[in-house]
Scaffold this motif. Sequence first.
Motif, PDB file in Angstrom:
ATOM      1  N   LEU A  35       0.837  -1.215  -0.037  1.00 22.61           N
ATOM      2  CA  LEU A  35      -0.300  -0.064  -0.020  1.00 22.61           C
ATOM      3  C   LEU A  35       0.833   1.149  -0.038  1.00 22.61           C
ATOM      4  N   SER A  36       1.835   1.276   0.875  1.00 26.99           N
ATOM      5  CA  SER A  36       2.801   2.542   0.750  1.00 26.99           C
ATOM      6  C   SER A  36       3.357   2.546  -0.629  1.00 26.99           C
ATOM      7  N   ALA A  37       4.067   1.482  -1.212  1.00 23.38           N
ATOM      8  CA  ALA A  37       4.584   1.523  -2.534  1.00 23.38           C
ATOM      9  C   ALA A  37       3.686   2.075  -3.379  1.00 23.38           C
ATOM     10  N   THR A  38       2.167   1.577  -3.307  1.00 26.56           N
ATOM     11  CA  THR A  38       1.125   2.030  -4.340  1.00 26.56           C
ATOM     12  C   THR A  38       1.184   3.532  -4.257  1.00 26.56           C
ATOM     13  N   ILE A  39       0.789   4.177  -3.059  1.00 23.56           N
ATOM     14  CA  ILE A  39       0.927   5.536  -2.931  1.00 23.56           C
ATOM     15  C   ILE A  39       1.916   6.415  -3.339  1.00 23.56           C
ATOM     16  N   LEU A  40       3.403   6.003  -2.974  1.00 24.06           N
ATOM     17  CA  LEU A  40       4.361   6.659  -3.494  1.00 24.06           C
ATOM     18  C   LEU A  40       4.334   6.532  -4.966  1.00 24.06           C
ATOM     19  N   LEU A  41       4.308   5.410  -5.504  1.00 23.31           N
ATOM     20  CA  LEU A  41       4.447   5.355  -7.110  1.00 23.31           C
ATOM     21  C   LEU A  41       3.391   5.781  -7.941  1.00 23.31           C
ATOM     22  N   THR A  42       2.069   5.919  -7.405  1.00 18.99           N
ATOM     23  CA  THR A  42       0.790   6.584  -8.026  1.00 18.99           C
ATOM     24  C   THR A  42       1.242   8.139  -7.995  1.00 18.99           C
ATOM     25  N   VAL A  43       1.511   8.550  -6.785  1.00 20.91           N
ATOM     26  CA  VAL A  43       1.833  10.086  -6.622  1.00 20.91           C
ATOM     27  C   VAL A  43       2.730  10.447  -7.764  1.00 20.91           C
ATOM     28  N   THR A  45       3.941   8.992 -10.409  1.00 23.10           N
ATOM     29  CA  THR A  45       3.391   8.975 -11.530  1.00 23.10           C
ATOM     30  C   THR A  45       2.592  10.259 -12.043  1.00 23.10           C
ATOM     31  N   ILE A  46       1.397  10.443 -11.247  1.00 23.40           N
ATOM     32  CA  ILE A  46       0.686  11.676 -11.578  1.00 23.40           C
ATOM     33  C   ILE A  46       1.429  12.865 -11.233  1.00 23.40           C
ATOM     34  N   ALA A  47       2.308  13.141 -10.539  1.00 24.63           N
ATOM     35  CA  ALA A  47       3.146  14.289 -10.327  1.00 24.63           C
ATOM     36  C   ALA A  47       4.222  14.232 -11.627  1.00 24.63           C
ATOM     37  N   SER A  48       4.674  13.317 -12.105  1.00 21.90           N
ATOM     38  CA  SER A  48       5.500  13.584 -13.400  1.00 21.90           C
ATOM     39  C   SER A  48       4.419  13.940 -14.660  1.00 21.90           C
ATOM     40  N   GLY A  49       3.276  13.448 -14.593  1.00 22.96           N
ATOM     41  CA  GLY A  49       2.408  13.834 -15.544  1.00 22.96           C
ATOM     42  C   GLY A  49       1.953  15.288 -15.570  1.00 22.96           C
ATOM     43  N   GLU A  53       7.086  19.091 -19.595  1.00 24.43           N
ATOM     44  CA  GLU A  53       6.491  18.979 -21.055  1.00 24.43           C
ATOM     45  C   GLU A  53       5.204  18.191 -21.146  1.00 24.43           C
ATOM     46  N   ASN A  54       5.280  17.382 -20.272  1.00 26.29           N
ATOM     47  CA  ASN A  54       3.631  16.692 -19.848  1.00 26.29           C
ATOM     48  C   ASN A  54       2.575  17.695 -19.557  1.00 26.29           C
ATOM     49  N   LEU A  55       2.927  18.530 -18.684  1.00 23.91           N
ATOM     50  CA  LEU A  55       1.856  19.784 -18.324  1.00 23.91           C
ATOM     51  C   LEU A  55       1.479  20.510 -19.752  1.00 23.91           C
ATOM     52  N   THR A  56       2.613  20.733 -20.362  1.00 24.32           N
ATOM     53  CA  THR A  56       2.334  21.470 -21.601  1.00 24.32           C
ATOM     54  C   THR A  56       1.501  20.588 -22.519  1.00 24.32           C
ATOM     55  N   GLY A  57       1.594  19.289 -22.724  1.00 30.26           N
ATOM     56  CA  GLY A  57       0.984  18.639 -23.407  1.00 30.26           C
ATOM     57  C   GLY A  57      -0.735  18.419 -22.854  1.00 30.26           C
ATOM     58  N   LEU A  58      -0.695  18.329 -21.590  1.00 30.64           N
ATOM     59  CA  LEU A  58      -2.136  18.247 -21.141  1.00 30.64           C
ATOM     60  C   LEU A  58      -2.683  19.573 -21.270  1.00 30.64           C
ATOM     61  N   ALA A  78      -9.672   9.633 -17.380  1.00 30.39           N
ATOM     62  CA  ALA A  78      -9.929   8.454 -16.893  1.00 30.39           C
ATOM     63  C   ALA A  78      -8.661   8.011 -16.159  1.00 30.39           C
ATOM     64  N   SER A  79      -7.741   7.964 -16.611  1.00 31.03           N
ATOM     65  CA  SER A  79      -6.424   7.729 -16.000  1.00 31.03           C
ATOM     66  C   SER A  79      -6.020   8.174 -14.696  1.00 31.03           C
ATOM     67  N   PHE A  80      -6.182   9.758 -14.679  1.00 31.49           N
ATOM     68  CA  PHE A  80      -6.005  10.514 -13.679  1.00 31.49           C
ATOM     69  C   PHE A  80      -6.921  10.286 -12.575  1.00 31.49           C
ATOM     70  N   ILE A  81      -8.088  10.218 -12.878  1.00 29.97           N
ATOM     71  CA  ILE A  81      -9.194   9.853 -11.734  1.00 29.97           C
ATOM     72  C   ILE A  81      -9.033   8.733 -11.169  1.00 29.97           C
ATOM     73  N   SER A  82      -8.713   7.696 -12.113  1.00 29.78           N
ATOM     74  CA  SER A  82      -8.763   6.221 -11.408  1.00 29.78           C
ATOM     75  C   SER A  82      -7.332   6.194 -10.488  1.00 29.78           C
ATOM     76  N   GLY A  83      -6.258   6.839 -10.954  1.00 27.00           N
ATOM     77  CA  GLY A  83      -5.116   6.867 -10.235  1.00 27.00           C
ATOM     78  C   GLY A  83      -5.370   7.827  -8.721  1.00 27.00           C
ATOM     79  N   SER A  84      -6.080   8.790  -8.802  1.00 27.91           N
ATOM     80  CA  SER A  84      -6.344   9.347  -7.728  1.00 27.91           C
ATOM     81  C   SER A  84      -6.939   8.744  -6.677  1.00 27.91           C
ATOM     82  N   MET A  85      -7.964   7.931  -7.366  1.00 27.59           N
ATOM     83  CA  MET A  85      -8.998   7.047  -6.620  1.00 27.59           C
ATOM     84  C   MET A  85      -8.289   6.056  -5.693  1.00 27.59           C
ATOM     85  N   VAL A  86      -7.074   5.390  -6.304  1.00 30.18           N
ATOM     86  CA  VAL A  86      -6.130   4.570  -6.111  1.00 30.18           C
ATOM     87  C   VAL A  86      -5.331   4.982  -4.635  1.00 30.18           C
ATOM     88  N   ILE A  87      -5.057   6.085  -4.832  1.00 24.63           N
ATOM     89  CA  ILE A  87      -4.165   6.757  -3.773  1.00 24.63           C
ATOM     90  C   ILE A  87      -4.992   7.095  -2.277  1.00 24.63           C
TER      91      ILE A  87
END
Length: 182
Positions: A35-43, A45-49, A53-58, A78-87
Amino acid sequence: AGILFAVRAKIRMSKNNNGELVGIGGWLLLVIIGLSATILLTVETIASGLSGENLTGLKIIFSREAGELSKMRIPVAASFISGSMVIVSAGLLLTGIFSRNKNIRIYALVHYLLLAVAGIVDYISYFSIFFMFPETENDPRMASGAFRGVLSAIIWIPYFFVSKRVINTFDLPKFQSGGPSQ
Protein backbone atom coordinates in the motif's frame (compact mmCIF):
# COMPACT_ATOMS: atom_id res chain seq x y z
CA ALA A 1 18.60 -9.96 7.32
CA GLY A 2 20.33 -10.85 10.58
CA ILE A 3 19.27 -7.59 12.17
CA LEU A 4 15.65 -8.17 11.19
CA PHE A 5 15.78 -11.67 12.65
CA ALA A 6 17.26 -10.36 15.92
CA VAL A 7 14.61 -7.65 16.21
CA ARG A 8 11.84 -10.10 15.41
CA ALA A 9 13.18 -12.59 17.97
CA LYS A 10 13.05 -9.89 20.67
CA ILE A 11 9.38 -9.05 20.02
CA ARG A 12 6.85 -11.30 21.69
CA MET A 13 3.94 -11.74 19.34
CA SER A 14 0.47 -10.93 20.64
CA LYS A 15 -1.87 -13.88 20.85
CA ASN A 16 -5.55 -14.25 21.54
CA ASN A 17 -6.98 -16.57 24.19
CA ASN A 18 -6.70 -19.50 21.75
CA GLY A 19 -3.00 -18.90 21.17
CA GLU A 20 -3.55 -17.56 17.62
CA LEU A 21 -1.53 -14.61 16.37
CA VAL A 22 -3.13 -11.19 16.65
CA GLY A 23 -1.95 -7.78 15.47
CA ILE A 24 -0.02 -6.29 12.65
CA GLY A 25 2.52 -8.79 11.42
CA GLY A 26 2.84 -11.69 9.03
CA TRP A 27 1.27 -11.11 5.63
CA LEU A 28 -0.24 -7.82 6.84
CA LEU A 29 3.29 -6.40 6.68
CA LEU A 30 3.40 -7.16 2.96
CA VAL A 31 0.04 -5.45 2.55
CA ILE A 32 1.36 -2.36 4.37
CA ILE A 33 4.51 -2.27 2.25
CA GLY A 34 2.47 -2.74 -0.93
CA LEU A 35 0.00 0.00 0.00
CA SER A 36 2.82 2.39 0.84
CA ALA A 37 4.56 1.64 -2.47
CA THR A 38 1.26 2.02 -4.33
CA ILE A 39 0.71 5.47 -2.84
CA LEU A 40 4.27 6.64 -3.50
CA LEU A 41 4.49 5.30 -7.05
CA THR A 42 1.04 6.56 -8.05
CA VAL A 43 1.75 10.01 -6.62
CA GLU A 44 5.07 10.03 -8.50
CA THR A 45 3.37 8.98 -11.74
CA ILE A 46 0.66 11.64 -11.45
CA ALA A 47 3.21 14.30 -10.42
CA SER A 48 5.43 13.52 -13.40
CA GLY A 49 2.37 13.74 -15.65
CA LEU A 50 1.62 17.19 -14.28
CA SER A 51 5.10 18.64 -14.74
CA GLY A 52 7.34 19.92 -17.51
CA GLU A 53 6.55 18.88 -21.06
CA ASN A 54 3.75 16.63 -19.86
CA LEU A 55 1.94 19.58 -18.30
CA THR A 56 2.31 21.53 -21.54
CA GLY A 57 0.82 18.57 -23.41
CA LEU A 58 -2.08 18.34 -20.96
CA LYS A 59 -2.80 22.05 -21.38
CA ILE A 60 -2.95 21.55 -25.13
CA ILE A 61 -5.16 18.43 -24.86
CA PHE A 62 -7.66 20.23 -22.64
CA SER A 63 -7.59 23.54 -24.56
CA ARG A 64 -10.18 24.63 -27.11
CA GLU A 65 -7.54 24.52 -29.83
CA ALA A 66 -6.68 20.85 -29.23
CA GLY A 67 -7.97 19.63 -32.59
CA GLU A 68 -7.23 15.92 -32.98
CA LEU A 69 -5.63 15.82 -29.55
CA SER A 70 -9.05 16.45 -27.96
CA LYS A 71 -9.69 12.71 -28.51
CA MET A 72 -7.24 12.10 -25.68
CA ARG A 73 -9.28 13.99 -23.07
CA ILE A 74 -11.37 11.05 -21.87
CA PRO A 75 -8.50 8.53 -21.64
CA VAL A 76 -6.23 11.04 -19.87
CA ALA A 77 -8.96 12.13 -17.45
CA ALA A 78 -9.97 8.51 -16.74
CA SER A 79 -6.38 7.60 -15.96
CA PHE A 80 -5.93 10.60 -13.65
CA ILE A 81 -9.21 9.97 -11.82
CA SER A 82 -8.59 6.24 -11.34
CA GLY A 83 -5.03 6.89 -10.12
CA SER A 84 -6.31 9.47 -7.63
CA MET A 85 -8.95 7.03 -6.38
CA VAL A 86 -6.27 4.37 -5.86
CA ILE A 87 -4.20 6.80 -3.76
CA VAL A 88 -7.19 7.67 -1.58
CA SER A 89 -8.34 4.06 -1.17
CA ALA A 90 -4.81 2.88 -0.31
CA GLY A 91 -4.56 5.64 2.30
CA LEU A 92 -7.91 4.66 3.79
CA LEU A 93 -6.92 1.00 3.90
CA LEU A 94 -3.61 1.84 5.62
CA THR A 95 -5.45 4.01 8.13
CA GLY A 96 -7.95 1.21 8.70
CA ILE A 97 -5.16 -1.28 9.33
CA PHE A 98 -3.34 0.89 11.85
CA SER A 99 -6.53 1.94 13.63
CA ARG A 100 -7.78 -1.67 13.61
CA ASN A 101 -11.04 -0.63 11.99
CA LYS A 102 -13.66 -3.39 12.02
CA ASN A 103 -14.65 -2.41 8.45
CA ILE A 104 -11.22 -3.38 7.13
CA ARG A 105 -12.66 -5.96 4.74
CA ILE A 106 -14.81 -3.32 3.05
CA TYR A 107 -11.80 -1.00 2.75
CA ALA A 108 -9.70 -3.83 1.31
CA LEU A 109 -12.42 -4.91 -1.11
CA VAL A 110 -12.91 -1.35 -2.37
CA HIS A 111 -9.18 -0.65 -2.65
CA TYR A 112 -8.21 -3.83 -4.47
CA LEU A 113 -11.18 -3.64 -6.85
CA LEU A 114 -10.24 -0.01 -7.58
CA LEU A 115 -6.64 -1.06 -8.12
CA ALA A 116 -7.74 -3.71 -10.63
CA VAL A 117 -10.13 -1.34 -12.39
CA ALA A 118 -7.49 1.43 -12.48
CA GLY A 119 -5.02 -0.93 -14.13
CA ILE A 120 -7.60 -1.93 -16.71
CA VAL A 121 -8.61 1.73 -17.27
CA ASP A 122 -4.97 2.67 -17.86
CA TYR A 123 -4.60 -0.27 -20.25
CA ILE A 124 -7.72 0.68 -22.22
CA SER A 125 -6.78 4.38 -22.15
CA TYR A 126 -3.30 3.65 -23.42
CA PHE A 127 -4.52 1.50 -26.28
CA SER A 128 -7.25 3.96 -27.23
CA ILE A 129 -4.51 6.59 -27.58
CA PHE A 130 -2.35 4.06 -29.43
CA PHE A 131 -5.14 3.39 -31.94
CA MET A 132 -5.98 7.10 -32.34
CA PHE A 133 -2.33 7.89 -32.95
CA PRO A 134 -0.63 4.78 -34.41
CA GLU A 135 2.77 6.50 -34.46
CA THR A 136 2.76 6.34 -30.64
CA GLU A 137 5.47 4.01 -29.39
CA ASN A 138 4.15 0.76 -27.87
CA ASP A 139 4.82 0.39 -24.14
CA PRO A 140 4.54 -3.24 -22.94
CA ARG A 141 4.53 -2.07 -19.29
CA MET A 142 0.89 -1.04 -19.70
CA ALA A 143 -0.27 -4.66 -19.90
CA SER A 144 1.84 -5.65 -16.90
CA GLY A 145 0.36 -2.79 -14.84
CA ALA A 146 -3.17 -3.97 -15.56
CA PHE A 147 -2.16 -7.55 -14.79
CA ARG A 148 -0.60 -6.54 -11.44
CA GLY A 149 -3.77 -4.74 -10.35
CA VAL A 150 -5.96 -7.73 -11.19
CA LEU A 151 -3.51 -10.18 -9.61
CA SER A 152 -3.36 -8.07 -6.42
CA ALA A 153 -7.15 -8.19 -6.18
CA ILE A 154 -7.17 -11.96 -6.72
CA ILE A 155 -4.61 -12.48 -3.93
CA TRP A 156 -5.47 -9.88 -1.29
CA ILE A 157 -9.27 -9.79 -1.31
CA PRO A 158 -9.55 -13.45 -0.23
CA TYR A 159 -6.73 -12.89 2.28
CA PHE A 160 -8.72 -10.19 4.06
CA PHE A 161 -11.79 -12.42 4.20
CA VAL A 162 -10.22 -15.72 5.36
CA SER A 163 -6.98 -14.90 7.21
CA LYS A 164 -6.98 -15.93 10.87
CA ARG A 165 -4.71 -13.00 11.72
CA VAL A 166 -7.12 -10.54 10.07
CA ILE A 167 -10.06 -12.13 11.89
CA ASN A 168 -8.20 -12.11 15.22
CA THR A 169 -6.88 -8.56 14.78
CA PHE A 170 -9.95 -6.78 13.45
CA ASP A 171 -12.96 -8.87 14.57
CA LEU A 172 -12.06 -10.13 18.03
CA PRO A 173 -11.29 -7.20 20.32
CA LYS A 174 -10.21 -9.21 23.36
CA PHE A 175 -6.74 -10.70 23.22
CA GLN A 176 -3.81 -11.08 25.51
CA SER A 177 -1.20 -8.37 25.25
CA GLY A 178 2.11 -9.80 24.25
CA GLY A 179 4.24 -6.87 23.21
CA PRO A 180 4.82 -4.14 20.66
CA SER A 181 3.27 -6.00 17.72
CA GLN A 182 -0.15 -5.42 19.24
